[in-house]
Scaffold this active site. Sequence first.
Site, PDB file in Angstrom:
ATOM      1  N   ARG A   1      14.066  -4.263   2.944  1.00 49.56           N
ATOM      2  CA  ARG A   1      13.021  -3.722   2.075  1.00 49.56           C
ATOM      3  C   ARG A   1      13.396  -2.333   1.567  1.00 49.56           C
ATOM      4  NH1 ARG A   1       6.576  -4.921   3.166  1.00 49.56           N
ATOM      5  NH2 ARG A   1       6.431  -5.952   1.157  1.00 49.56           N
TER       6      ARG A   1
ATOM      7  N   PHE B   1     -11.122 -16.583  -3.546  1.00 50.75           N
ATOM      8  CA  PHE B   1     -10.370 -15.323  -3.473  1.00 50.75           C
ATOM      9  C   PHE B   1      -9.255 -15.428  -2.450  1.00 50.75           C
ATOM     10  CE2 PHE B   1     -14.144 -14.446  -0.695  1.00 50.75           C
ATOM     11  CZ  PHE B   1     -13.503 -14.234   0.506  1.00 50.75           C
TER      12      PHE B   1
ATOM     13  N   VAL C   1       0.837  -1.197   0.000  1.00 58.64           N
ATOM     14  CA  VAL C   1       0.000   0.000   0.000  1.00 58.64           C
ATOM     15  C   VAL C   1       0.879   1.257   0.000  1.00 58.64           C
ATOM     16  CG1 VAL C   1      -1.686   1.338   1.324  1.00 58.64           C
ATOM     17  CG2 VAL C   1      -1.965  -1.132   1.094  1.00 58.64           C
ATOM     18  N   GLY C   2       1.778   1.357   0.996  1.00 55.33           N
ATOM     19  CA  GLY C   2       2.600   2.565   1.157  1.00 55.33           C
ATOM     20  C   GLY C   2       3.463   2.857  -0.061  1.00 55.33           C
TER      21      GLY C   2
ATOM     22  N   VAL D   1     -11.033 -20.516  -8.006  1.00 59.70           N
ATOM     23  CA  VAL D   1     -10.664 -21.454  -6.945  1.00 59.70           C
ATOM     24  C   VAL D   1     -10.822 -20.809  -5.561  1.00 59.70           C
ATOM     25  CG1 VAL D   1      -8.253 -20.801  -7.352  1.00 59.70           C
ATOM     26  CG2 VAL D   1      -8.724 -22.912  -6.129  1.00 59.70           C
TER      27      VAL D   1
ATOM     28  N   GLU E   1      -7.345   3.037   1.444  1.00 62.32           N
ATOM     29  CA  GLU E   1      -6.849   2.808   0.092  1.00 62.32           C
ATOM     30  C   GLU E   1      -7.725   1.774  -0.604  1.00 62.32           C
ATOM     31  OE1 GLU E   1      -4.200   4.543  -1.461  1.00 62.32           O
ATOM     32  OE2 GLU E   1      -5.630   3.633  -2.826  1.00 62.32           O
ATOM     33  N   PHE E   2      -8.183   2.106  -1.800  1.00 62.16           N
ATOM     34  CA  PHE E   2      -9.040   1.162  -2.533  1.00 62.16           C
ATOM     35  C   PHE E   2      -8.307   0.513  -3.703  1.00 62.16           C
ATOM     36  CE2 PHE E   2     -12.120   4.100  -0.538  1.00 62.16           C
ATOM     37  CZ  PHE E   2     -12.882   3.172   0.146  1.00 62.16           C
TER      38      PHE E   2
ATOM     39  N   GLU F   1      -4.256  -4.840  -6.080  1.00 59.10           N
ATOM     40  CA  GLU F   1      -2.915  -5.196  -6.551  1.00 59.10           C
ATOM     41  C   GLU F   1      -2.983  -5.674  -7.998  1.00 59.10           C
ATOM     42  OE1 GLU F   1      -0.886  -7.664  -3.678  1.00 59.10           O
ATOM     43  OE2 GLU F   1      -1.723  -6.428  -2.083  1.00 59.10           O
TER      44      GLU F   1
ATOM     45  N   CYS G   1      -6.592  -8.526   1.966  1.00 58.87           N
ATOM     46  CA  CYS G   1      -7.695  -7.712   2.504  1.00 58.87           C
ATOM     47  C   CYS G   1      -9.004  -8.450   2.760  1.00 58.87           C
ATOM     48  CB  CYS G   1      -7.983  -6.561   1.563  1.00 58.87           C
ATOM     49  SG  CYS G   1      -6.807  -5.228   1.739  1.00 58.87           S
TER      50      CYS G   1
ATOM     51  N   LYS H   1     -14.559   1.283   4.134  1.00 57.17           N
ATOM     52  CA  LYS H   1     -13.514   0.421   3.574  1.00 57.17           C
ATOM     53  C   LYS H   1     -13.848  -1.060   3.838  1.00 57.17           C
ATOM     54  CE  LYS H   1      -9.564  -1.221   2.247  1.00 57.17           C
ATOM     55  NZ  LYS H   1      -8.458  -0.938   1.379  1.00 57.17           N
TER      56      LYS H   1
HETATM   57  C1  UDX Z   1      -9.036  -5.771  -2.896  1.00 59.75           C
HETATM   58  C2  UDX Z   1     -10.032  -4.672  -3.334  1.00 59.75           C
HETATM   59  O1  UDX Z   1     -10.436  -4.905  -4.697  1.00 59.75           O
HETATM   60  C3  UDX Z   1      -9.374  -3.311  -3.192  1.00 59.75           C
HETATM   61  O2  UDX Z   1     -10.295  -2.283  -3.505  1.00 59.75           O
HETATM   62  C4  UDX Z   1      -8.899  -3.140  -1.753  1.00 59.75           C
HETATM   63  O3  UDX Z   1      -8.240  -1.905  -1.580  1.00 59.75           O
HETATM   64  C5  UDX Z   1      -7.964  -4.267  -1.366  1.00 59.75           C
HETATM   65  O4  UDX Z   1      -8.600  -5.538  -1.577  1.00 59.75           O
HETATM   66  P1  UDX Z   1      -6.953  -6.985  -4.039  1.00 59.75           P
HETATM   67  O5  UDX Z   1      -7.093  -7.960  -2.923  1.00 59.75           O
HETATM   68  O6  UDX Z   1      -5.616  -6.386  -4.305  1.00 59.75           O
HETATM   69  O7  UDX Z   1      -7.955  -5.745  -3.818  1.00 59.75           O
HETATM   70  O8  UDX Z   1      -7.422  -7.668  -5.412  1.00 59.75           O
HETATM   71  P2  UDX Z   1      -8.858  -8.006  -6.060  1.00 59.75           P
HETATM   72  O9  UDX Z   1      -8.787  -7.671  -7.488  1.00 59.75           O
HETATM   73  O10 UDX Z   1      -9.971  -7.437  -5.296  1.00 59.75           O
HETATM   74  O11 UDX Z   1      -8.905  -9.611  -5.967  1.00 59.75           O
HETATM   75  C6  UDX Z   1      -9.026 -10.290  -4.731  1.00 59.75           C
HETATM   76  C7  UDX Z   1      -9.153 -11.777  -4.964  1.00 59.75           C
HETATM   77  O12 UDX Z   1     -10.412 -12.097  -5.564  1.00 59.75           O
HETATM   78  C8  UDX Z   1      -8.101 -12.369  -5.904  1.00 59.75           C
HETATM   79  O13 UDX Z   1      -7.677 -13.611  -5.419  1.00 59.75           O
HETATM   80  C9  UDX Z   1      -8.847 -12.510  -7.211  1.00 59.75           C
HETATM   81  O14 UDX Z   1      -8.287 -13.497  -8.044  1.00 59.75           O
HETATM   82  C10 UDX Z   1     -10.233 -12.903  -6.709  1.00 59.75           C
HETATM   83  N1  UDX Z   1     -11.327 -12.607  -7.670  1.00 59.75           N
HETATM   84  C11 UDX Z   1     -11.573 -11.324  -8.051  1.00 59.75           C
HETATM   85  C12 UDX Z   1     -12.133 -13.653  -8.129  1.00 59.75           C
HETATM   86  O15 UDX Z   1     -11.934 -14.816  -7.784  1.00 59.75           O
HETATM   87  N2  UDX Z   1     -13.168 -13.350  -8.985  1.00 59.75           N
HETATM   88  C13 UDX Z   1     -13.441 -12.076  -9.376  1.00 59.75           C
HETATM   89  O16 UDX Z   1     -14.408 -11.896 -10.150  1.00 59.75           O
HETATM   90  C14 UDX Z   1     -12.619 -11.029  -8.906  1.00 59.75           C
HETATM   91  P1  ADP Z   2       0.380  -3.593   3.150  1.00 58.55           P
HETATM   92  O1  ADP Z   2      -0.176  -4.540   2.124  1.00 58.55           O
HETATM   93  O2  ADP Z   2      -0.686  -3.121   4.132  1.00 58.55           O
HETATM   94  O3  ADP Z   2       1.159  -2.462   2.556  1.00 58.55           O
HETATM   95  P2  ADP Z   2       2.889  -4.878   3.928  1.00 58.55           P
HETATM   96  O4  ADP Z   2       3.129  -5.996   4.883  1.00 58.55           O
HETATM   97  O5  ADP Z   2       3.236  -5.053   2.488  1.00 58.55           O
HETATM   98  O6  ADP Z   2       1.362  -4.450   4.106  1.00 58.55           O
HETATM   99  O7  ADP Z   2       3.701  -3.593   4.419  1.00 58.55           O
HETATM  100  C1  ADP Z   2       3.699  -3.083   5.724  1.00 58.55           C
HETATM  101  C2  ADP Z   2       5.123  -2.570   6.041  1.00 58.55           C
HETATM  102  O8  ADP Z   2       5.071  -1.866   7.286  1.00 58.55           O
HETATM  103  C3  ADP Z   2       6.176  -3.672   6.227  1.00 58.55           C
HETATM  104  O9  ADP Z   2       7.229  -3.469   5.308  1.00 58.55           O
HETATM  105  C4  ADP Z   2       6.650  -3.488   7.693  1.00 58.55           C
HETATM  106  O10 ADP Z   2       8.036  -3.734   7.846  1.00 58.55           O
HETATM  107  C5  ADP Z   2       6.317  -2.032   7.960  1.00 58.55           C
HETATM  108  N1  ADP Z   2       6.165  -1.693   9.376  1.00 58.55           N
HETATM  109  C6  ADP Z   2       5.407  -2.300  10.318  1.00 58.55           C
HETATM  110  N2  ADP Z   2       5.488  -1.654  11.513  1.00 58.55           N
HETATM  111  C7  ADP Z   2       6.336  -0.593  11.316  1.00 58.55           C
HETATM  112  C8  ADP Z   2       6.831   0.481  12.171  1.00 58.55           C
HETATM  113  N3  ADP Z   2       6.450   0.591  13.456  1.00 58.55           N
HETATM  114  N4  ADP Z   2       7.684   1.368  11.629  1.00 58.55           N
HETATM  115  C9  ADP Z   2       8.055   1.265  10.326  1.00 58.55           C
HETATM  116  N5  ADP Z   2       7.628   0.305   9.497  1.00 58.55           N
HETATM  117  C10 ADP Z   2       6.780  -0.620   9.970  1.00 58.55           C
END
Ligand code: UDX
Ligand code: ADP
Length: 463
Positions: free
Chosen positions: A40, A273, A14-15, A271, A162-163, A166, A277, A221
């Site tokens: 990282r 989701f 996300v970040g 298969v 964040e919406f 990935e 999230c 969210k």
């Molecule tokens: C989701 C939300 O879409 C996003 O808005 C939120 O911020 C984070 O969570 P993400 O998990 O990154 O995003 O991907 P997404 O496209 O939503 O897919 C999630 C899972 O559902 C995946 O495993 C995908 O393959 C599956 N999926 C999606 C299905 O099986 N069928 C579909 O029709 C759509």
């Molecule tokens: P997301 O999908 O929510 O972005 P991630 O696991 O990919 O989740 O990223 C979260 C990041 O936050 C990791 O890289 C982790 O090391 C970092 N993190 C967690 N706690 C702290 C903290 N207190 N200070 C700085 N970084 C942190």
Amino acid sequence: MEITKICCIGAGYVGGPTMAVIAQKCPHIQVTVVDLNEQRIKDWNDPNTDNIPIYEPGLSEIVAEARGRNLFFSTEVEKAIDEAQVIFISVNTPTKTYGKGKGMAADLKYIELCARQIAKVAKQNKIVVEKSTLPVRTAEAIKSILDNTGNGVQFQILSNPEFLAEGTAITDLLNPDRILIGGDTTPDGEEAINALVNVYANWVSKDKILTTNVWSSELSKLTANAFLAQRISSINAMSELCEKTGADVNEVAKAIGMDSRIGPKFLKASVGFGGSCFQKDILNLVYIAKTYGLNEVADYWEQVIIMNDHQKRRFSSKIVQTLYNTVADKKITFLGWAFKKDTNDTRESAAIYVADDLINEQAKISVYDPKVSKNKMLSDLDYLETRSAEKNLEALTILNDPYEACKNAHAIAVLTEWDEFTTYDWKRIYDSMHKPAFVFDGRNILDAKKLESIGFVYNGIGS
Ligand code: UDX
Ligand code: ADP
């Protein structure tokens, strides 16, 4: 209030992308992304931006443009907090694995650590923005920590979920359906909201920027993710019925999706989701509902998860049944390990659970995924703690070449919908496999008729 310096705690899925896009679109703002994980940050600073730790189409180009100009990646968390007017919290909030709410509630220990660190360092007023998905009323907890442990400075807490999805994170960030900003309905709260609105207004039109109170923003969210996941579980439930009745779930999805009230998106049977999230947020919603004694609400949403678990298990069972009720010592090749295409993220990927089931049946799994590393796959399996790491290493072979991965296999299972799988030379794959050669298409992406004409026994989802 004019924002010139932003700090983001957490350089993850996300970040990283979110800050890269803010930096690209706002060259006048200095954006520093900090993380405790030194490796990282080192990877984000790799001179070759193709090696940054997150694979996301379009991201490496944006990082190449902005990094060193107004986008910085650093482990100096306190310095970045001290300098910034706005601090985004983008740390992970996994489901709790211990104590009260184990397996359901979100673990907020990383969020609390951030809040305490901000409170300790801040010597001027700050806006703190929740970016990670958080349970409703987390802002209250953050505010309490900041106000009680801080140096007497003022904090405004905003929720700005964040919406992005990935695999399409960059287009989602560049052209969002909406930006949601929740804050206090006081003059200071409104000033903070406006400051953040003005950051996004550099590239998003104002009619797409919604402002609400904090609690509505936090709950929106969770609600959005629950609704999206619910659609997938609903179509997956129908897929099982289709298999029994002779209907085809793709045809059903198309027919219902043309009803403008239903719409065509998120109706792809699969298969199951995955991702960081959906499951986490629904479990969290269920936990919150139970906490308030709303058992019917909790049970309603829990079914979405129950259906998803069933769909994953049903897929592995179908493989075992079809292969004459035994997969012991048989080679089963997985195409894909990521939870969806165009990402190297594997969190909650269906592949992990299907592999675990099949290894319990003593199958030998061979995997090819274009972006996921061998160590990641093994650590995903080890995390389940079903068997020792040595046993997982014996059962899972990871190859860099799909044709090698499929050679001498009894069956192929498609777990991720990577586009490249549809372009393979399937005749060549067929010739190299044991017969009958089975394909289990967990994403319904392959051309069933073509595969059957080659000689494969094809099994899709929901037909
Ligand atoms: C989701 C939300 O879409 C996003 O808005 C939120 O911020 C984070 O969570 P993400 O998990 O990154 O995003 O991907 P997404 O496209 O939503 O897919 C999630 C899972 O559902 C995946 O495993 C995908 O393959 C599956 N999926 C999606 C299905 O099986 N069928 C579909 O029709 C759509
Ligand atoms: P997301 O999908 O929510 O972005 P991630 O696991 O990919 O989740 O990223 C979260 C990041 O936050 C990791 O890289 C982790 O090391 C970092 N993190 C967690 N706690 C702290 C903290 N207190 N200070 C700085 N970084 C942190």
